[in-house]
Design a protein around this motif. Structure first.
Motif, PDB file in Angstrom:
ATOM      1  N   HIS B 303       0.812  -1.207   0.000  1.00 26.35           N
ATOM      2  CA  HIS B 303       0.000   0.000   0.000  1.00 26.35           C
ATOM      3  C   HIS B 303       0.850   1.263   0.000  1.00 26.35           C
ATOM      4  CE1 HIS B 303      -3.488   2.393  -0.140  1.00 26.35           C
ATOM      5  NE2 HIS B 303      -2.784   3.211   0.614  1.00 26.35           N
ATOM      6  N   HIS B 352      -6.681  -3.360   3.976  1.00 24.42           N
ATOM      7  CA  HIS B 352      -7.823  -3.253   3.065  1.00 24.42           C
ATOM      8  C   HIS B 352      -7.604  -4.073   1.786  1.00 24.42           C
ATOM      9  CE1 HIS B 352      -6.000   0.680   1.253  1.00 24.42           C
ATOM     10  NE2 HIS B 352      -5.586  -0.347   0.574  1.00 24.42           N
ATOM     11  N   HIS B 353      -6.414  -4.603   1.596  1.00 26.48           N
ATOM     12  CA  HIS B 353      -6.202  -5.460   0.432  1.00 26.48           C
ATOM     13  C   HIS B 353      -6.654  -6.893   0.678  1.00 26.48           C
ATOM     14  CE1 HIS B 353      -4.134  -2.555  -2.097  1.00 26.48           C
ATOM     15  NE2 HIS B 353      -3.699  -2.056  -0.963  1.00 26.48           N
TER      16      HIS B 353
END
Ligand code: HEM
Ligand SMILES: [Cu+2]
Ligand SMILES: [Cu+2]
Lengths: 323, 711
Positions: B303, B352-353
């Protein structure tokens, strides 16, 4: 330097906008728009949260886009539409709004969608399903084992199992436990329930409830090797009586699944012909046994150069699996 | 050998064997021939024109940040093309294969690519586009622009800069080698555990992936150290922090992210290597391995990495829009704050991945809210750019087209990002082509910003502007491609189509896949337009000779020195008086002012060390991939020896006397057009990087080859 000369292919700019026409067609039909046509309690809740989120964000992003386009038009040099002020670069009022609007929007979305939504469709305990657990009768349990590259659904309450097809009764909560034999993938039925990772040597959970009788497509949503695209399973939501007779039918089948039988089933296999298999006898505790074995290092390794020539590979596979 | 290798191995060649060269593959074999012919033609051409010496002296051994930047950009453009070809192949496969009745050829059941081959293509595509196309392009532009924007003569560590380039180039060669010798990973650009373990990926593909990753990570980390040191220590007198141009600020934040996050990647990939080479069990399913740990470690870098690439792009937009709005950037201070806020939050959102891993609602919520927080400063930036245009005077040059295009893509990407950051929504679209469309909006935003900056800074580096009409044609064709490919892709996401399908099973998707093919066609045409743009611009360079301030409305320091920039950047280091120094001098009628006094300057010497070490890192990567132990050991020792010997020797540099500086300064000034555009100045002129570095030795001061590049 910026004189307007002939511009090659000026018309292509309209082509850039053409795909927007597709959006018009977007809402006319349904059923192929799986995400917009949810039939599971969880999928429906997700859809509602999506609409709230999109409404808020589209409000802000849409207005911003309009504002930008307006500025672009109004302050076009030489068109004298707006007044030029080459020094203006700060305004406390605007800065307050510039920070304020996103903060308020994110605050709102955090509470309404992020926090509430995370609990509502939490795969381990989705409150949209569990909060009215009682009135709908006993939940059904399904143990899901993903292999390279098939799905096995074990119904421990009925001592039977089925490969590559999921059948569940309507108006009934279904609780899944999931694991995998070899690699990681995702369990996903787009119209019924969201994705959950399926991992070797581990157990995840998910839940499903649907009030709409019908057939839905289930997929392996995470790349897991050569057979991923074919790792499909039809999901049927049927009436309770139909479910009972389906279970009965499955229990009459000849297949039986001992640990040895399972080990053979779990060999790499690309399910290119949508093979569905029924097993009337399933060894007790098979699901936990598989997790345990994988944790202890059991593998079903892939042959070298798996599918560089797929047609050839499939011939070999067919010969090996002449069962 | 510590692991059980499937297949043969011998001590001299490792796993290498003639059968590893896919000369029977109907796609790769002709491609290989084409590549070989091209390389031979290039070699023949260089020999024919006797340019080997020039190439070696002026480019391959250079430590000049502008030339290194140009080479980074060329590398990035070549890889952008390679990545695009991958994309084209994937789109063709999906369009051909869709539905149960699609026919198959060349060993595939549907379409023309087998799953294994398709997997290699998208894995290479993703890795190449993010790490070997976008990153080198951005690093290249940072390399050229940052020292100029802060009034420095070069980067803080010129040799390290060259080393970074050549190690990145080694990674490029390694990934290209995987096309023709062996195969590439099929586990996606970010790698899935445990599919990349030896049991499930027995070939050398994953090993290529590991070592390519390690090399780029190393190259980029070295670069980030250099950028941070340069920005902190090399600013011209008067260049206070709050006078720093926005692009430099953005680059600073991006490089802080890179420096702190790349080591995490190296550890993650290093542990994968340990699993595959030493038989450890970090990420295996059994024996106490934890495959979820890999996903965490990877995205802990992954990220921040996406912000490492987008922040410089934001910086570019922040330079282009004010110039063509003829106004200062709106809300400079909040813009700086927003930049660092984005950088700061980017470390806190990696989960969030993989919301779908099932981490429970409390953890999900934390990462969901943190992710949405990123939306706040991002929103602020968009508003600030909008208000920069407000009350401005907008000129729609090609560079401005690209910058505004980037802005709109950012809006779409931001909107869809805010959808993905909510777990309840994410469960439905994660791993679908909706995600693919989301991040392509973001990455294309970067690509748009890059094309904008290439056009914007081109005259500074080469001394003439690029053709505007063809630049705009390219923009519209490219945008047609973007719309035709990605709008249908968003829609397919809502149809539940998951990503990485070599066989899209539902025939309803067919029309949308066909439209995407039209988009690919538009992209192909835009590439042609790009080539035409370069050709026409070079042909007409005499008519488009740029002044110091190439656009007449530029704002930051780099527009004070001559175009093309002399190898020493500024003959006399300018005193900075204001935030937008060039604009400030223009407003105070000081643009034409010139230096009255010159000093001797000290410049670093060229060195062949960097490219040799780069070559050795390629050998090391290749040897490790194929498990040729003796070669790995030798190349590693050679690298260490060369590093130590270079450091021990040091670089005395060379001195250019004051009279010489004055003469070159005048010369460069005379070469620039005088009329119509505001004059530059600050007293800086001289030879141009395009044809003389003089860095090879203190003696050679002739402006060799000048006629090639000037009217
Ligand atoms: C407002 C800002 C953003 C938000 C809220 C956001 C959110 C997200 C989320 C939640 C995901 C995970 C999706 C999934 O896999 O389910 C994602 C994926 C991704 N985003 Fe963004 N994003 C933002 C900006 C960016 C930027 C600036 C970039 C890069 C330039 C970017 C590049 C990516 C990439 C490359 C992936 C997917 C990687 C992969 O799975 O292969 N995003 N984004
Ligand atoms: Cu791509
Ligand atoms: Cu992210």
């Amino acid at each position: 330097m910026f004189t307007r000369k002939w511009q090659p292919l000026r018309w292509v700019r309209y082509v850039a906008l053409a795909p927007l026409l597709l959006l018009l067609n977007g809402c006319a039909t349904h059923s192929i728009w799986w995400i917009f046509d949810p039939h599971g309690v969880g999928a429906k809740a997700s859809f509602d949260y999506m609409m709230i989120d999109v409404a808020v964000m589209l409000g802000i992003v849409g207005l911003t886009a309009i504002m930008i386009v307006w500025f672009m038009w109004r302050y076009h040099k030489g068109k004298n539409r707006g007044t030029y002020d080459g020094k203006w670069a700060h305004s406390t009022t605007i800065e307050v709004f510039v920070w304020g609007i996103p903060i308020v929007a994110v605050g709102f979305l955090s509470w309404v969608v992020a926090i509430n939504g995370s609990f509502a469709v939490n795969p381990y305990n989705p409150t949209v399903i569990t909060r009215h657990l009682k009135p709908h009768g006993d939940p059904i349990e399904v143990d899901v084992i993903a292999t390279d590259w098939q799905w096995l659904f074990i119904y421990p309450q009925y001592h039977m199992a089925v490969a590559n097809e999921l059948v569940v009764p309507a108006h009934t909560p279904i609780f899944f436990k999931l694991t995998s034999t070899a690699v990681t993938t995702d369990f996903f039925v787009p119209q019924l329930l969201g994705m959950i990772d399926v991992m070797p040597g581990m157990r995840t959970k998910d839940a499903l409830e649907s009030d709409s009788i019908g057939r839905y497509q289930g997929v392996a949503a995470n790349y897991c090797g050569a057979g991923t695209s074919w790792m499909l399973f039809k999901t049927r939501v049927v009436s309770k009586s139909e479910f009972a007779s389906w279970v009965h039918h499955a229990q009459q089948s000849t297949g039986n699944l001992t640990v040895a039988g399972f080990n053979r089933f779990a060999e790499p296999y690309i399910n290119i012909n949508n093979k569905v298999e029924y097993f009337s006898q399933v060894q007790k505790g098979l699901f936990n046994q598989v997790i345990l074995e994988v944790m202890q290092g059991r593998k079903w390794p892939l042959p070298m150069f798996m599918t560089e020539n797929m047609v050839g590979y499939l011939k070999k596979q067919a010969a090996e699996h002449r069962a | 050998m510590l692991v059980n290798l499937p297949g043969p191995w011998n001590p001299w060649l490792g796993r290498l064997a003639l059968s590893e060269i896919p000369y029977t593959n109907p796609i790769l074999a002709p491609l290989f021939v084409v590549v070989v012919v091209l390389v031979l033609l290039m070699v023949a051409g260089i020999t024919y024109y006797g340019k080997w010496g020039y190439l070696w002296k002026e480019w391959l051994t250079t430590v000049d940040h502008k030339k290194l930047g140009i080479m980074y950009i060329i590398l990035g453009l070549v890889m952008l093309f390679r990545g695009f070809i991958d994309g084209l192949m994937m789109r063709t496969q999906q369009a051909m294969a869709v539905g149960p009745h699609a026919s198959g050829m060349m060993g595939a059941v549907h379409g023309y690519l087998t799953p294994f081959h398709f997997g290699q293509i998208y894995s290479a595509h993703g890795m190449i586009m993010i790490l070997l196309a976008a990153t080198p392009l951005l690093v290249g532009i940072m390399n050229i622009v940052i020292p100029l924007q802060i009034g420095a003569r070069d980067m803080a560590y010129p040799y390290l800069n060259a080393l970074g380039l050549w190690i990145t180039a080694a990674a490029v060669v390694l990934v290209m080698a995987s096309l023709f010798v062996g195969d590439f990973a099929h586990n996606g650009w970010f790698g899935y555990a445990p599919i990349f373990e030896l049991a499930y990926s027995p070939g050398v593909g994953v090993d290529y992936w590991i070592w390519t990753f390690q090399l780029v990570a190393l190259g980029t980390t070295l670069g980030s150290i250099n950028f941070i040191a340069t920005i902190v220590k090399m600013r011209a007198p008067g260049m206070k922090w709050l006078r720093l141009p926005m692009f430099t600020w953005a680059s600073l934040s991006a490089n802080i992210i890179a420096l702190t996050s790349f080591p995490c990647l190296q550890v993650a990939i290093g542990l994968v290597a340990a699993d595959r080479y030493l038989g450890t069990h970090f990420f295996t399913a059994g024996f106490g391995g934890n495959l979820m740990l890999y996903t965490n470690l990877f995205w802990l870098w992954g990220h921040p990495e996406v912000y490492f690439v987008i922040l410089p792009a934001f910086g570019m937009i922040s330079e282009i829009i004010p110039t063509f709005s003829e106004k200062p950037l709106f809300g400079y201070v909040t813009m700086v704050l927003a930049t660092f806020a984005i950088a700061g939050v980017s470390w806190l959102v990696w989960l969030h991945h993989f919301f779908t891993m099932g981490m429970g609602p409390y953890v999900s919520t934390e990462f969901s809210v943190a992710t949405m927080l990123v939306g706040i400063p991002t929103g602020v930036k968009v508003f600030n750019w909008a208000f920069t245009m407000y009350r401005g005077r907008l000129t729609y040059t090609a560079a401005m087209y690209w910058a505004l295009g980037a802005l709109f893509l950012l809006l779409v990407g931001g909107l869809t990002g805010m959808m993905l950051s909510i777990p309840a929504i994410n469960y439905m679209v994660h791993n679908s082509v909706f995600v693919v469309a989301h991040f392509h909006m973001m990455l294309l935003c970067i690509v748009y910003a890059i094309f904008g900056s290439v056009i914007y800074w081109f005259p500074k580096v080469f001394g003439y502007t690029l053709n505007e009409a063809w630049g705009k044609t390219m923009f519209w064709l490219f945008s047609a491609g973007t719309a035709l490919v990605f709008i249908p892709m968003f829609m397919e996401g809502f149809m539940g189509m998951t990503r990485r399908l070599d066989w899209p099973f539902d025939p309803h998707w067919a029309p949308y896949l066909d439209i995407q093919m039209l988009g690919i066609l538009a992209y192909v045409l835009s590439i042609l337009a790009f080539v035409v743009m370069l050709y026409v611009s070079i042909r007409d360079r005499a008519q488009h000779r740029a002044a110091a301030d190439a656009w007449g409305t530029s704002r930051s320091l780099e527009w004070l020195t001559a175009s093309p920039v002399p190898f020493y950047n500024f003959a006399v280091v300018p005193q900075v008086n204001a935030r937008d120094e060039a604009a400030w001098r223009r407003e105070h009628g000081l643009s034409a002012q010139r230096a009255s006094h010159y000093d001797a300057i000290h410049m670093p010497n060229n060195t062949g060390n960097a490219i040799i070490i780069g070559g050795l890192t390629f050998v090391l990567g290749f040897a490790l991939t194929w498990r040729i132990w003796w070669l790995s050991l030798i190349s590693l020792l050679a690298i260490i020896a060369m590093m130590i010997s270079h450091s021990a020797k040091g670089d005395p540099g060379h001195v250019i006397p004051a009279e010489e500086m004055e003469r070159m300064d005048r010369e460069a000034e005379r070469a620039m057009p005088r009329a119509d555009l505001p004059r530059h100045s600050g007293g800086v002129l001289g030879g141009a990087i395009a044809y003389d570095s003089g860095a090879a030795g203190a003696g050679s001061r002739n402006l060799r080859g000048a006629p090639d590049h000037r009217p």
